[in-house]
Design a protein around this motif. Structure first.
Motif, PDB file in Angstrom:
ATOM      1  N   TYR A 144       3.427  10.764   1.756  1.00 48.32           N
ATOM      2  CA  TYR A 144       3.630   9.370   1.357  1.00 48.32           C
ATOM      3  C   TYR A 144       4.204   8.559   2.520  1.00 48.32           C
ATOM      4  O   TYR A 144       3.712   7.449   2.831  1.00 48.32           O
ATOM      5  CB  TYR A 144       4.553   9.331   0.140  1.00 48.32           C
ATOM      6  N   GLU A 145       5.231   9.093   3.176  1.00 54.15           N
ATOM      7  CA  GLU A 145       5.862   8.372   4.290  1.00 54.15           C
ATOM      8  C   GLU A 145       4.891   8.210   5.460  1.00 54.15           C
ATOM      9  O   GLU A 145       4.881   7.168   6.126  1.00 54.15           O
ATOM     10  CB  GLU A 145       7.127   9.101   4.747  1.00 54.15           C
ATOM     11  N   LEU A 146       4.083   9.218   5.709  1.00 56.74           N
ATOM     12  CA  LEU A 146       3.092   9.131   6.780  1.00 56.74           C
ATOM     13  C   LEU A 146       2.040   8.075   6.437  1.00 56.74           C
ATOM     14  O   LEU A 146       1.579   7.321   7.308  1.00 56.74           O
ATOM     15  CB  LEU A 146       2.439  10.501   6.997  1.00 56.74           C
ATOM     16  N   GLY A 147       1.682   8.003   5.154  1.00 57.73           N
ATOM     17  CA  GLY A 147       0.750   6.960   4.714  1.00 57.73           C
ATOM     18  C   GLY A 147       1.313   5.571   4.965  1.00 57.73           C
ATOM     19  O   GLY A 147       0.603   4.673   5.437  1.00 57.73           O
ATOM     20  N   LEU A 148       2.607   5.374   4.668  1.00 58.45           N
ATOM     21  CA  LEU A 148       3.242   4.068   4.919  1.00 58.45           C
ATOM     22  C   LEU A 148       3.281   3.762   6.406  1.00 58.45           C
ATOM     23  O   LEU A 148       3.152   2.595   6.817  1.00 58.45           O
ATOM     24  CB  LEU A 148       4.658   4.053   4.347  1.00 58.45           C
ATOM     25  N   LEU A 149       3.459   4.797   7.231  1.00 53.30           N
ATOM     26  CA  LEU A 149       3.466   4.594   8.679  1.00 53.30           C
ATOM     27  C   LEU A 149       2.092   4.103   9.151  1.00 53.30           C
ATOM     28  O   LEU A 149       1.995   3.176   9.957  1.00 53.30           O
ATOM     29  CB  LEU A 149       3.852   5.892   9.383  1.00 53.30           C
ATOM     30  N   TYR A 150       1.026   4.725   8.627  1.00 54.84           N
ATOM     31  CA  TYR A 150      -0.317   4.287   9.004  1.00 54.84           C
ATOM     32  C   TYR A 150      -0.605   2.874   8.494  1.00 54.84           C
ATOM     33  O   TYR A 150      -1.314   2.093   9.147  1.00 54.84           O
ATOM     34  CB  TYR A 150      -1.363   5.274   8.473  1.00 54.84           C
ATOM     35  N   LYS A 151      -0.053   2.540   7.332  1.00 50.55           N
ATOM     36  CA  LYS A 151      -0.180   1.165   6.827  1.00 50.55           C
ATOM     37  C   LYS A 151       0.482   0.195   7.803  1.00 50.55           C
ATOM     38  O   LYS A 151      -0.060  -0.876   8.100  1.00 50.55           O
ATOM     39  CB  LYS A 151       0.457   1.055   5.437  1.00 50.55           C
ATOM     40  N   GLN A 152       1.659   0.572   8.295  1.00 56.47           N
ATOM     41  CA  GLN A 152       2.380  -0.262   9.254  1.00 56.47           C
ATOM     42  C   GLN A 152       1.566  -0.454  10.540  1.00 56.47           C
ATOM     43  O   GLN A 152       1.614  -1.507  11.170  1.00 56.47           O
ATOM     44  CB  GLN A 152       3.733   0.385   9.583  1.00 56.47           C
ATOM     45  N   GLN A 153       0.783   0.563  10.907  1.00 53.08           N
ATOM     46  CA  GLN A 153      -0.065   0.483  12.092  1.00 53.08           C
ATOM     47  C   GLN A 153      -1.379  -0.250  11.828  1.00 53.08           C
ATOM     48  O   GLN A 153      -2.154  -0.492  12.750  1.00 53.08           O
ATOM     49  CB  GLN A 153      -0.368   1.895  12.605  1.00 53.08           C
ATOM     50  N   GLY A 154      -1.622  -0.581  10.548  1.00 53.19           N
ATOM     51  CA  GLY A 154      -2.824  -1.324  10.197  1.00 53.19           C
ATOM     52  C   GLY A 154      -4.014  -0.472   9.832  1.00 53.19           C
ATOM     53  O   GLY A 154      -5.120  -0.994   9.607  1.00 53.19           O
ATOM     54  N   ASP A 155      -3.830   0.840   9.744  1.00 52.45           N
ATOM     55  CA  ASP A 155      -4.930   1.750   9.383  1.00 52.45           C
ATOM     56  C   ASP A 155      -4.896   1.997   7.876  1.00 52.45           C
ATOM     57  O   ASP A 155      -4.373   3.002   7.379  1.00 52.45           O
ATOM     58  CB  ASP A 155      -4.791   3.065  10.145  1.00 52.45           C
ATOM     59  N   VAL A 156      -5.500   1.080   7.120  1.00 55.59           N
ATOM     60  CA  VAL A 156      -5.456   1.116   5.660  1.00 55.59           C
ATOM     61  C   VAL A 156      -6.180   2.341   5.106  1.00 55.59           C
ATOM     62  O   VAL A 156      -5.717   2.988   4.153  1.00 55.59           O
ATOM     63  CB  VAL A 156      -6.041  -0.186   5.068  1.00 55.59           C
ATOM     64  N   THR A 157      -7.317   2.685   5.715  1.00 55.98           N
ATOM     65  CA  THR A 157      -8.098   3.828   5.230  1.00 55.98           C
ATOM     66  C   THR A 157      -7.303   5.125   5.343  1.00 55.98           C
ATOM     67  O   THR A 157      -7.222   5.918   4.391  1.00 55.98           O
ATOM     68  CB  THR A 157      -9.407   3.955   6.028  1.00 55.98           C
ATOM     69  N   LYS A 158      -6.691   5.339   6.505  1.00 55.73           N
ATOM     70  CA  LYS A 158      -5.915   6.550   6.722  1.00 55.73           C
ATOM     71  C   LYS A 158      -4.680   6.564   5.822  1.00 55.73           C
ATOM     72  O   LYS A 158      -4.305   7.608   5.257  1.00 55.73           O
ATOM     73  CB  LYS A 158      -5.490   6.636   8.192  1.00 55.73           C
ATOM     74  N   ALA A 159      -4.048   5.401   5.677  1.00 55.61           N
ATOM     75  CA  ALA A 159      -2.865   5.296   4.812  1.00 55.61           C
ATOM     76  C   ALA A 159      -3.212   5.684   3.382  1.00 55.61           C
ATOM     77  O   ALA A 159      -2.495   6.463   2.736  1.00 55.61           O
ATOM     78  CB  ALA A 159      -2.316   3.869   4.857  1.00 55.61           C
ATOM     79  N   THR A 160      -4.326   5.153   2.885  1.00 56.71           N
ATOM     80  CA  THR A 160      -4.754   5.440   1.511  1.00 56.71           C
ATOM     81  C   THR A 160      -5.067   6.925   1.334  1.00 56.71           C
ATOM     82  O   THR A 160      -4.704   7.527   0.317  1.00 56.71           O
ATOM     83  CB  THR A 160      -5.993   4.600   1.155  1.00 56.71           C
ATOM     84  N   THR A 161      -5.706   7.520   2.324  1.00 55.44           N
ATOM     85  CA  THR A 161      -6.069   8.941   2.253  1.00 55.44           C
ATOM     86  C   THR A 161      -4.837   9.819   2.103  1.00 55.44           C
ATOM     87  O   THR A 161      -4.797  10.723   1.251  1.00 55.44           O
ATOM     88  CB  THR A 161      -6.850   9.355   3.515  1.00 55.44           C
ATOM     89  N   TYR A 162      -3.812   9.565   2.925  1.00 57.12           N
ATOM     90  CA  TYR A 162      -2.609  10.396   2.885  1.00 57.12           C
ATOM     91  C   TYR A 162      -1.822  10.188   1.582  1.00 57.12           C
ATOM     92  O   TYR A 162      -1.318  11.153   0.994  1.00 57.12           O
ATOM     93  CB  TYR A 162      -1.720  10.098   4.100  1.00 57.12           C
ATOM     94  N   ILE A 163      -1.729   8.949   1.131  1.00 58.10           N
ATOM     95  CA  ILE A 163      -0.975   8.680  -0.099  1.00 58.10           C
ATOM     96  C   ILE A 163      -1.714   9.237  -1.314  1.00 58.10           C
ATOM     97  O   ILE A 163      -1.095   9.800  -2.229  1.00 58.10           O
ATOM     98  CB  ILE A 163      -0.685   7.169  -0.232  1.00 58.10           C
ATOM     99  N   GLU A 164      -3.044   9.124  -1.332  1.00 64.00           N
ATOM    100  CA  GLU A 164      -3.846   9.713  -2.415  1.00 64.00           C
ATOM    101  C   GLU A 164      -3.712  11.233  -2.414  1.00 64.00           C
ATOM    102  O   GLU A 164      -3.699  11.865  -3.477  1.00 64.00           O
ATOM    103  CB  GLU A 164      -5.316   9.310  -2.268  1.00 64.00           C
TER     104      GLU A 164
END
Length: 582
Positions: free
Chosen positions: A528-548
């Motif tokens: 979850y935290e890694l997903g938020l980090l990718y969201k912060q970097q602007g990588d929505v696809t990667k963020a969603t993948t990790y949080i899912e």
């Protein structure tokens, strides 16, 4: 004030004089005056005059729906803060009487839906304003009763009963919203109608906001029995309610304040609207400058802004503002404990944890665990001066846990599991336990507002990392402890803007998944935290993948429900749309 059926002025005065001793059969309280007196009682509460508020409402609480609602509300608030069995029993008895009072004013043979059906078929003149207000007051009392039902008994039957009451309350609110929609043009100039409208917006707004927070798997079950919720609609209803200049205006404002300063942090991603929170609070700071509830929220906003020094001062003001309800002091102690923890002023944090463990009944297990965890962050010399025994404190935790609806409270269950290390023949000390609990309450999001405090936490975490690395005899808990340290280190680095280093810490936890023996929660929380980090970097696809991944592929770990609340909020944010059920 009190009124007689024929409206004679002299009889009105006689009736009022007798009201506090006895209520004559012919004596009645008209609706407008009842709302005004309840507003006076609310003002007394907000000025810390709790007993005076009860004294004002008591003479009429069995004959006026608004007096009944106000009287029971104060007792329920007191009971939920004290968690004392006698207070809960007294509040429950009062609510039953309050519901009976409200029922007398409801439409004859009223069942859920009948009021709106009446409006849709007949003209507005056939609806009495008193009956409309009775529905709203009944729904609010029913919601209070549901709340107390959840905490009164420790079995699933009580939980189900509470749920049924909540559904009935929700249905009445929807019913009243239909009334509102049909009659708005006909009665919009009436003050009593505006008061009714304020009640509807408070109820509909609160239910929609609350339901929108729930994870999808729970929402699907609730939708099956008639619940639905939309976050943006709920927020808009509460905003309109807070601007309505009605009895419930401040209640709508306080609901929004609670959402922005607590709910969005503990059950969300920590992105509460502090600008709106400050705007909501500002007029009440002028109106109730010494009100403990207002001072408390002022302090909470300061905490979330990272202004810990101002927050401590405001909490101290809140404590000094009144002595009647010690439970408000306990709320301040809890906040002061954390605010000092954020600054790693462990001695002061310990003092407030100690006060809570001795004075508050809310969760003895958490308070004692928290006290032991804080002491674990101090030097041996500092601990010795307190006269405490850390090992004995941890060993007390399991015997102090409570049950709600037949189940353990998740945070207590977590504390009990962690403290069992100290029950072994050869106890193994927990590693930075106070910082672990800080994370469970999403405290790193708050500390992240202060780079100086975050750097200081990072130093403490790296010291623990070094000690684990150099441990000559690693215990069976060593892999778990190392992963905890890496996750918390990653959080500090993320808040300091060192995103690549943070990512390395998080991926180190994930690569150690098979070595973790006990703290299985670390992997889904890290995803979850890694997903938020990718969201912060602007990588929505990667963020969603990790949080899912965290949502779908992990279960039966500590604090699972809390993470699913946060995941629900995070995915809603990633979709760029409000959290809603339909």
């Amino acid at each position: 004030m009190a009124h007689v059926g024929n409206g004679a002025a002299t009889e009105e005065e006689d009736c009022f004089e007798d009201a506090y001793d006895r209520i004559p059969v012919a004596c009645q309280m008209d609706l407008q005056t009842a709302i005004q007196e309840t507003q006076c009682a609310l003002n007394l509460v907000l000025n810390n005059k709790f007993s005076e508020a009860l004294d004002l409402l008591k003479p009429w609480w069995k004959d006026s729906m608004y007096h009944a609602l106000g009287y029971s509300s104060i007792l329920v608030m007191q009971a939920t803060m004290t968690f004392d069995h006698k207070d809960i029993q007294a509040a429950m008895a009062t609510i039953k009487d309050a519901l009976h009072t409200c029922q007398r004013f409801r439409k004859r043979n009223s069942v859920v839906g009948s009021l709106s059906n009446l409006v849709s078929k007949q003209s507005h003149e056939h609806l009495r304003e008193e009956e409309m207000h009775a529905e709203i007051c009944y729904a609010e009392c029913l919601l209070q009763k549901a709340t107390l039902t959840f905490v009164q008994d420790e079995n699933m039957i009580s939980f189900i009963k509470g749920g049924i009451k909540m559904r009935t309350s929700y249905q009445i609110y929807k019913d009243c919203q239909n009334v509102l929609n049909v009659t708005r043009d006909l009665a919009s100039n009436s003050d009593l109608f505006r008061q009714f409208e304020g009640g509807v917006k408070l109820g509909i707004g609160s239910f929609n906001l609350m339901l929108s927070l729930l994870p999808q798997r729970i929402l699907r079950l609730l939708e099956f029995i008639g619940f639905s919720g939309n976050r943006e609609f709920g927020l808009s209803q509460l905003r309109q309610g807070s601007d309505s200049n009605s009895l419930r205006s401040i209640l709508s404002a306080l609901t929004l304040l609670f959402y922005h300063t607590y709910v969005s942090l503990i059950l969300g991603t920590g992105e509460g609207n502090l600008v709106e929170a400050e705007a909501l609070l500002e007029p009440y700071q002028h109106k109730y400058p010494n009100g403990s509830i207002i001072l408390f929220y002022s302090a909470r906003i300061a905490v979330l802004r990272g202004n810990f020094e101002k927050a401590c001062s405001r909490y101290e003001e809140c404590i000094l503002a009144q002595q009647e309800w010690k439970q408000i002091h306990h709320l301040c102690y809890w906040e002061l404990m954390w605010t000092h923890s954020y600054q790693q002023d462990w001695l002061q944090a310990y003092r407030y944890a100690d006060l809570l463990s001795k004075e508050s009944r809310w969760s003895k297990a958490i308070y004692v665990y928290q006290k032991a965890a804080i002491l674990s962050m101090m030097s041996e010399e500092e601990v010795r001066k307190t006269g405490e025994n850390i090992m004995e404190l941890f060993r007390q935790v399991e015997g102090l846990k409570q049950r709600l609806a037949g189940k353990s409270i998740p945070t207590e269950k977590f504390a009990v599991r962690k403290s069992r290390r100290y029950n072994a023949a050869e106890p193994v000390n927990l590693v930075i336990p106070a910082l672990e609990m800080m994370y469970i309450w999403n405290g790193f999001t708050i500390v992240g507002k202060r780079p100086d405090c975050t750097e200081s936490l990072l130093v403490t975490i790296e010291t623990a990392e070094e000690q684990l690395r150099n441990d000559p005899k690693p215990s069976e808990f060593h892999p778990d402890d190392s992963c905890l340290v890496q996750m918390l280190k990653g959080l500090c680095l993320k808040h300091l803007g060192r995103l690549l280093q943070a990512e390395l810490c998080f991926t180190q936890v994930l690569s150690s998944e098979r070595r973790i023996r006990y703290d299985h929660y670390l992997v889904p929380f890290t995803l979850y935290e890694l997903g938020l980090l990718y969201k912060q970097q602007g990588d929505v696809t990667k963020a969603t993948t990790y949080i899912e991944n965290a949502k779908m592929n992990y279960k039966d770990y500590s604090m699972e429900s809390r993470l699913h609340f946060r995941i629900h909020a995070a995915l809603a944010g990633l979709r760029g749309s409000p959290a809603h059920t339909r």
